[in-house]
Design a protein around this motif. Structure first.
Motif, PDB file in Angstrom:
ATOM      1  N   UNK A   5      86.683   5.845  27.823  1.00  0.00           N
ATOM      2  CA  UNK A   5      87.430   4.655  28.242  1.00  0.00           C
ATOM      3  C   UNK A   5      86.825   3.396  27.627  1.00  0.00           C
ATOM      4  N   UNK A   6      85.499   3.319  27.591  1.00  0.00           N
ATOM      5  CA  UNK A   6      84.843   2.160  26.987  1.00  0.00           C
ATOM      6  C   UNK A   6      85.173   2.068  25.500  1.00  0.00           C
ATOM      7  N   UNK A   7      85.157   3.201  24.818  1.00  0.00           N
ATOM      8  CA  UNK A   7      85.462   3.206  23.388  1.00  0.00           C
ATOM      9  C   UNK A   7      86.894   2.746  23.118  1.00  0.00           C
ATOM     10  N   UNK A   8      87.835   3.161  23.975  1.00  0.00           N
ATOM     11  CA  UNK A   8      89.226   2.724  23.798  1.00  0.00           C
ATOM     12  C   UNK A   8      89.339   1.211  23.964  1.00  0.00           C
ATOM     13  N   UNK A   9      88.707   0.697  24.996  1.00  0.00           N
ATOM     14  CA  UNK A   9      88.780  -0.743  25.252  1.00  0.00           C
ATOM     15  C   UNK A   9      88.058  -1.523  24.150  1.00  0.00           C
ATOM     16  N   UNK A  10      86.907  -1.010  23.712  1.00  0.00           N
ATOM     17  CA  UNK A  10      86.129  -1.699  22.677  1.00  0.00           C
ATOM     18  C   UNK A  10      86.887  -1.739  21.357  1.00  0.00           C
ATOM     19  N   UNK A  11      87.561  -0.662  21.025  1.00  0.00           N
ATOM     20  CA  UNK A  11      88.332  -0.615  19.775  1.00  0.00           C
ATOM     21  C   UNK A  11      89.397  -1.701  19.755  1.00  0.00           C
ATOM     22  N   UNK A  12      90.091  -1.886  20.861  1.00  0.00           N
ATOM     23  CA  UNK A  12      91.127  -2.910  20.924  1.00  0.00           C
ATOM     24  C   UNK A  12      90.504  -4.300  20.946  1.00  0.00           C
ATOM     25  N   UNK A  48      98.060  -6.607  42.910  1.00  0.00           N
ATOM     26  CA  UNK A  48      97.124  -6.513  41.799  1.00  0.00           C
ATOM     27  C   UNK A  48      97.900  -6.448  40.492  1.00  0.00           C
ATOM     28  N   UNK A  49      97.631  -7.395  39.609  1.00  0.00           N
ATOM     29  CA  UNK A  49      98.294  -7.419  38.307  1.00  0.00           C
ATOM     30  C   UNK A  49      97.242  -7.283  37.206  1.00  0.00           C
ATOM     31  N   UNK A  50      97.390  -6.304  36.308  1.00  0.00           N
ATOM     32  CA  UNK A  50      96.406  -6.105  35.246  1.00  0.00           C
ATOM     33  C   UNK A  50      96.262  -7.337  34.359  1.00  0.00           C
ATOM     34  N   UNK A  51      95.022  -7.662  34.005  1.00  0.00           N
ATOM     35  CA  UNK A  51      94.770  -8.766  33.079  1.00  0.00           C
ATOM     36  C   UNK A  51      94.735  -8.166  31.674  1.00  0.00           C
ATOM     37  N   UNK A  52      95.928  -8.040  31.066  1.00  0.00           N
ATOM     38  CA  UNK A  52      96.047  -7.296  29.818  1.00  0.00           C
ATOM     39  C   UNK A  52      95.338  -7.945  28.638  1.00  0.00           C
ATOM     40  N   UNK A  53      94.996  -9.224  28.756  1.00  0.00           N
ATOM     41  CA  UNK A  53      94.345  -9.905  27.633  1.00  0.00           C
ATOM     42  C   UNK A  53      92.834  -9.756  27.662  1.00  0.00           C
ATOM     43  N   UNK A  54      92.297  -9.047  28.648  1.00  0.00           N
ATOM     44  CA  UNK A  54      90.843  -8.943  28.760  1.00  0.00           C
ATOM     45  C   UNK A  54      90.430  -7.507  29.045  1.00  0.00           C
ATOM     46  N   UNK A  55      90.345  -6.666  27.998  1.00  0.00           N
ATOM     47  CA  UNK A  55      89.979  -5.270  28.214  1.00  0.00           C
ATOM     48  C   UNK A  55      88.510  -5.068  28.586  1.00  0.00           C
ATOM     49  N   UNK A  56      87.666  -6.024  28.251  1.00  0.00           N
ATOM     50  CA  UNK A  56      86.239  -5.932  28.559  1.00  0.00           C
ATOM     51  C   UNK A  56      85.834  -7.140  29.392  1.00  0.00           C
ATOM     52  N   UNK A  57      84.814  -7.012  30.225  1.00  0.00           N
ATOM     53  CA  UNK A  57      83.884  -5.888  30.311  1.00  0.00           C
ATOM     54  C   UNK A  57      84.446  -4.714  31.087  1.00  0.00           C
ATOM     55  N   UNK A  58      83.871  -3.539  30.848  1.00  0.00           N
ATOM     56  CA  UNK A  58      84.185  -2.378  31.661  1.00  0.00           C
ATOM     57  C   UNK A  58      83.176  -2.354  32.807  1.00  0.00           C
ATOM     58  N   UNK A  59      83.684  -2.407  34.020  1.00  0.00           N
ATOM     59  CA  UNK A  59      82.834  -2.399  35.213  1.00  0.00           C
ATOM     60  C   UNK A  59      82.880  -1.013  35.822  1.00  0.00           C
ATOM     61  N   UNK A  60      81.724  -0.430  36.079  1.00  0.00           N
ATOM     62  CA  UNK A  60      81.694   0.914  36.614  1.00  0.00           C
ATOM     63  C   UNK A  60      80.699   1.025  37.757  1.00  0.00           C
ATOM     64  N   UNK A  61      81.006   1.922  38.684  1.00  0.00           N
ATOM     65  CA  UNK A  61      80.113   2.156  39.818  1.00  0.00           C
ATOM     66  C   UNK A  61      80.581   3.391  40.561  1.00  0.00           C
TER      67      UNK A  61
END
Length: 248
Positions: A5-12, A48-61
């Motif tokens: 998932x991080x790689x997909x977001x980072x690529x974009x 909740x509406x996705x913020x499509x212009x901001x794929x990062x950071x990826x927050x995980x827990x």
């Protein structure tokens, strides 16, 4: 899955593109669509509406307390939250026709076991959740023997995981950094003893900043920073418990 998932977001992100709509949205508990104001006792509802212009950071827990905090009080942070199931939820999704008992250090895992999105027809996917203390008491300390984790077939299929097997015990941020960089991260103390940070330099591309933040105050700071235009981190792992990060 978190690595992918991080790689997909980072690529974009590197390509200057908005978030892909194909990226799975975070799981949101049924109760997360409303909360009660403790001062006025009024019920507030939100969408909740996705913020499509901001794929990062990826927050995980995998901390149920942290996830619940984001869902109930910080809807702006949910688009950044990893869609990957916790290890407990993932195991329950894969193993069928069997009773599953999860053993972990945190009592909040009992809360996670009764999430509506981890049930079918009001039957939890995880049959029983025990803390380590409860497990030892039930089994008997004298019957427990030292065991060692071994690589699974899925681990062996991903050469990066196999090459950096030590990352399996280092948490999400440690594991993803190792796989992306091909080496161990050099963690440095952040704002306080419960925050560590590591920077990954990339030739021709902007550097990536990873972080592990523990303790509720640090979680609050990171979540508040997600409202800013410029991201503080590219990958951050959160844990509500005030545990001193033993990495330096």
């Amino acid at each position: 899955e978190t690595l992918h998932e991080f790689e997909r977001r980072l690529e974009r992100s590197d390509a200057g593109l908005p978030s892909s709509r194909e990226t799975p949205s975070p799981t949101v508990a049924v109760s997360a669509t409303s909360y009660k104001d403790p001062k006025t006792n009024q019920i507030h509802e939100y969408t909740v509406e996705p913020k499509t212009a901001a794929p990062l950071p990826l927050v995980t827990s995998q901390c149920p307390g942290t996830v619940c905090f984001l869902e109930k009080t910080a809807p702006h942070a949910l688009p950044f939250l990893s869609s990957t199931k916790s290890p407990m939820a993932a195991a329950a999704a894969v193993v069928k026709d069997a009773a599953i008992c999860y053993v972990g250090a945190c009592a909040d895992k009992k809360l996670e076991g009764y999430r509506r999105d981890l049930m079918d027809d009001d039957v939890p996917h995880v049959s029983l959740v025990l803390t380590l203390a409860e497990f030892v008491e039930a089994i008997g300390a004298d019957r427990l023997e030292a065991t060692q984790a071994v690589a699974t077939e899925a681990d062996l299929r991903d050469t990066r995981v196999h090459a950096h097997a030590k990352a399996a015990s280092g948490g999400y941020a440690d594991f993803v950094y190792r796989c992306v960089a091909g080496r161990e991260p050099e963690w440095q103390r952040g704002r306080n003893n419960d925050v560590v940070e590591a920077t990954l330099e990339r030739p021709g591309l902007r550097p990536l900043k990873f972080a592990i933040a523990t303790g509720f105050r640090n979680v609050q700071r990171v979540v508040a920073a997600l409202k800013r235009t410029k991201a503080q981190y590219d990958f951050v792992e959160l844990l509500a418990c005030p545990v001193l990060v033993q990495r330096l």
